[in-house]
Design an enzyme around this catalytic site. Structure first.
Site, short mmCIF file in Angstrom:
data_model
loop_
_atom_site.label_atom_id
_atom_site.label_comp_id
_atom_site.label_asym_id
_atom_site.label_seq_id
_atom_site.Cartn_x
_atom_site.Cartn_y
_atom_site.Cartn_z
CG ASP A 216 -1.60 -7.87 8.32
OD1 ASP A 216 -2.64 -7.91 8.99
OD2 ASP A 216 -0.49 -7.57 8.78
CB CYS A 217 -1.72 -9.28 1.97
SG CYS A 217 -0.37 -8.34 2.68
#
Ligand code: GLC
Ligand code: GLC
Length: 811
Positions: free
Chosen positions: A483-484
């Site tokens: 997600d990052c």
């Protein structure tokens, strides 16, 4: 250092000090009503939705930590204390907490009184039962007072902690007999109330927090308890609480018990009231009557235990290794179930008000859970697919109550669609229910726009193919599994969410991870096409998979390992040419799991590089070297200090991918070594370093570049649970559900002699005895079922509901 021990016979973890390195919690409830409870009786309860139907208040990040829960104070001749130590923290002569499957019991003893509080949510019951047993262990008669305590939340947990100008006026209660009813907002649009009952006559009660505690007192010094006298307060606004005061006289050696119920009731609109302003208590009375006596509690607890015993019996292991047995038989499947229920909503690290259900998370959670209650997995698959867009893309999250995609979070995470194929394939392999593919499933929650589930899978598959970048690799979109890793976001503004802020549609940034995932799950889609007689569809799909494999080998390999991605400018990420972040774990795992580079010898190289560069005593870090500064072209990953979370933390979620990859190339010793590095039961002795519960996985352990290396955070709700369960039960122990049977293909440490797995599969029970006289890691020589030799290593589905004896010889 240890703070307890595993009681495998009772399927419990036993904690022998309240001062664990962090609160060690458990979950109550498995259907609609849930509670979190720590080893000092902290925590809270909610009905279905931790945000919108919160029964009791809980202050995250409180001082001291974990201050608030369901407390039972004992007043004994001027002295007062709590059996879980907190919140009074009076010294205990004895203390023990037992976290079991869906229940917790906490025992404390002080000055001749032993108090044991048992908490659980009975099956099909919308409330928590708390039974407090009191025993006089002294030689004198004891006259004591028992004060219960809960603090009510005004239902909406977010509003409850922000909207004080309103909330301090709305609180309302009713008291009748020994029952306290919390009815805030019932006068208007709510048709639900909570109740807190005791099965004894009261000496007094309190329902106003200030009256109970004193305005400037904490939970450690309630003025009523200190005085041994309830004040019979009736809350009006401010903060409603529930406290019963019960007088108890105990002769030496004698024991007594009280049952308390914290329950939730919904009334039909037309039956809300008994009389003007007085709530209809019928349902509450019925619930209370169910637990009138001590024996009712005993009975309900044994039903709960039988329920769990049955669920966990779907896969059991007997091996020489107790730690492994308890992970596989008890704690890992238990965590899988809790994770499936909660998604990422409520833990001691997730506040219960934030995230909805993740599209990718929920599909992965299925993997570890589907063998336990396949019907619930089926329902979940349909729910998830119903939020998919017509172009195959997906909302990143959906809300469990409405089952609608979450607009605030949006979509554009280009790995999301593929997880639907992974989840559905796992469900069909477990159940043989190909019929699910014919279910009509809406797009974006719109029933007018529905298509078969198979069509949804096809759109998932082609969402990748329709979004390829310059190297023929999948575009990453907002991010992929990580997600990052936000390659298109370029965020320079504080407070902006990396996941939802503007995203450049450069169509350049590509993900090698998604390529690996595509090649991994592509064959599932192809097989489903074939089984539907869609041969042309299947061969077209096969051509796409072949091309993706070729593109990955050509543009996704960096000499010694798989690349991670290409960024917005087309520059490499996770390459030896990078200054930092030269190698990432995710593509090494998924590309090898997909079989990419196995024949070419590149898989070995990639896994050796992983070992040499990413492995630490506490597990494998996500990437190396960690980012020492913020990179605007990489996003949130570089926002974390080195060694934490996605910036080179040990993300336990993807360590099992490397175990599975090692199993693909047959290195059973390595696979198991990696397994035991992060499996919590093996970390029990270093609980002082690890800090979170030794019976469940945490999402992250601080990596080698972190100041606090080896320290875990974010326990319980993580895809780690499902993937480790798959890695150990399927890749290492080698019992793999397949379309037409159970494949037996272990990849184990060479030292192992034998083990037995009992597996319930499509209604039959297989007792599989695997022996390893040649001390190999992999390779099945012979398989017999009920004495008959098979021609391959796939156990056919007998479908006779019987128990089958399977003998497997490795070598
Ligand atoms: C969290 C998220 C998951 C994501 C992972 C890595 O666990 O829930 O969706 O894949 O972090 O960023
Ligand atoms: C994942 C990551 C976390 C990130 C979050 C954003 O959960 O683990 O670091 O903040 O996704 O949604």
């Amino acid at each position: 250092m240890k703070y307890g021990f595993f009681d495998d016979v009772n399927q419990e973890y036993v904690i022998h000090t309240p001062q664990t390195p962090y609160p060690w919690i458990n979950y109550l409830g498995n259907e609609r009503f849930f509670g979190l409870i720590s080893n000092t009786s902290g925590g809270y309860a909610f009905y279905r939705d931790a945000r919108l139907r919160r029964l009791t208040r809980y202050r995250y990040n409180n001082i001291p930590v974990d201050n608030g829960g369901r407390y039972f104070y004992i007043y004994d001749d001027g002295d007062y204390w709590t059996p879980g130590w907190m919140p009074v923290k009076r010294e205990l002569e004895q203390y023990e907490c037992r976290h079991g499957l869906g229940y917790t019991s906490i025992m404390g003893e002080r000055n001749g009184i032993r108090a044991t509080q048992l908490a659980f949510v009975p099956l099909s019951f919308d409330g928590e039962v708390h039974q407090v047993k009191l025993q006089n262990t002294s030689l004198q008669t004891k006259k004591i007072k028992l004060f219960s305590f809960v603090e009510f939340c005004l239902w909406n947990a977010y509003d409850d902690m922000t909207n004080y100008q309103r909330n301090l006026n709305t609180g309302e209660v009713e008291i009748q007999d020994s029952v306290i009813y919390h009815k805030t907002e019932y006068r208007e649009r709510r048709n639900h109330y909570a109740f807190f009952s005791a099965n004894r006559p009261l000496a007094g009660y309190d329902t106003d927090r200030e009256a109970f505690l004193g305005l400037y007192n904490g939970l450690d010094q309630p003025q009523t308890v200190a005085a041994g006298q309830a004040s019979n307060s009736i809350a009006s606004g401010w903060s409603p609480v529930g406290s019963h005061c019960i007088e108890i006289t105990l002769e030496p050696g004698k024991e007594t018990s009280c049952n308390f119920i914290l329950g939730y009731v919904e009334n039909p609109e037309e039956e809300k009231w008994e009389s003007h302003g007085v709530i209809n208590k019928k349902q509450a009375h019925a619930m209370i009557a169910q637990f009138a006596d001590e024996t009712d509690v005993k009975q309900a607890l044994s039903e709960l235990r039988a329920y769990w015993y049955n669920l966990l019996s779907k896969y059991t292991l007997q091996s020489h290794d107790d730690k492994l047995n308890r992970m596989v038989n008890i704690w890992n499947p238990y965590q899988c179930m809790v994770t499936f229920n909660m998604s990422r909503s409520a833990s001691y690290f997730e506040s219960g008000i934030g995230r909805g259900m993740g599209f990718r998370d929920s599909n992965q959670d299925l993997l570890g859970f589907v063998h336990q209650i396949p019907e619930r997995a089926r329902e979940r698959i349909i729910d998830i697919a119903s939020t998919q867009f017509e172009n195959g893309g997906a909302y990143h999250q959906y809300q469990p109550l409405t089952k609608k995609g979450n607009h605030e979070v949006g979509g554009g995470f280009n790995d999301d669609p593929l997880w639907l194929i992974v989840g559905t394939a796992a469900y069909i392999k477990e159940t043989g229910d190909f019929g699910i593919l014919d279910e009509q499933v809406p797009f974006d929650g719109n029933v007018e726009r529905a298509a078969t589930l198979f069509e949804h899978l096809k759109r998932s598959f082609y969402h990748v193919i329709n979004n390829l970048g310059p190297h023929g690799l999948p575009l990453i979109g907002r991010a992929d599994w990580n997600d990052c890793l936000n390659l298109n976001c370029f965020s320079a503004t504080p407070d902006e969410s990396y996941q939802t802020t503007q995203n450049l549609e450069g169509r350049v940034a590509e993900s090698v991870f998604i390529a690996g995932l595509f090649v991994y799950t592509g064959p599932d889609f192809i097989e489903l096409c074939k089984r539907r007689g869609l041969d042309e569809e299947a061969s077209t799909a096969q051509a796409h998979v072949d091309r993706m494999r070729a593109a990955t080998l050509e543009h996704g390999f960096d000499g010694e390992w798989f690349l991670r991605a290409y960024d917005h400018y087309g520059d490499k990420i996770g390459s030896k040419d990078c200054e930092e972040g030269q190698i990432f774990i995710e593509p090494q795992g998924f590309c090898v799991m997909a079989g990419i580079g196995v024949e070419e010898g590149l898989a070995h190289k990639a896994l050796d590089s992983t070992r040499d560069r990413l492995e630490t005593p506490y597990g494998i870090v996500l990437q190396h070297p960690s980012y020492s500064r913020y990179y605007i072209n990489l996003g949130e990953i570089s926002s974390y200090p080195p060694g934490y979370k996605e910036n080179a933390g040990i993300f336990c979620h993807n360590n099992p991918w490397i175990m599975m990859a090692e199993a693909v190339i047959g290195r059973g010793d390595r696979a198991f070594e990696l397994y035991s590095k992060i499996a919590p039961a093996y970390l029990e002795d270093i609980s002082d370093i690890h800090r979170t519960e030794p019976y469940v996985y945490a999402q992250m352990i601080a990596g080698k570049d972190a100041v606090r290396e080896g320290e875990a955070k974010n326990s319980w709700l993580t895809g780690t649970a499902a993937w480790n369960f798959i890695a150990i039960t399927q890749s290492i122990l080698g019992i793999q559900p397949e379309w037409d049977g159970l494949r037996i293909d272990p990849c184990i440490p060479t030292a192992w002699d034998e083990f037995i797995v009992t597996r319930v599969f499509r209604g039959d029970t297989y007792v599989i005895h695997i022996t390893n006289p040649q001390h190999v890691s992999k390779g099945v020589a012979t398989v017999t079922v009920d004495g008959t030799l098979l021609t391959n290593n796939i156990l056919p589905v007998a479908a006779d509901g019987a128990i089958h004896q399977v003998k497997v010889l490795l070598g």
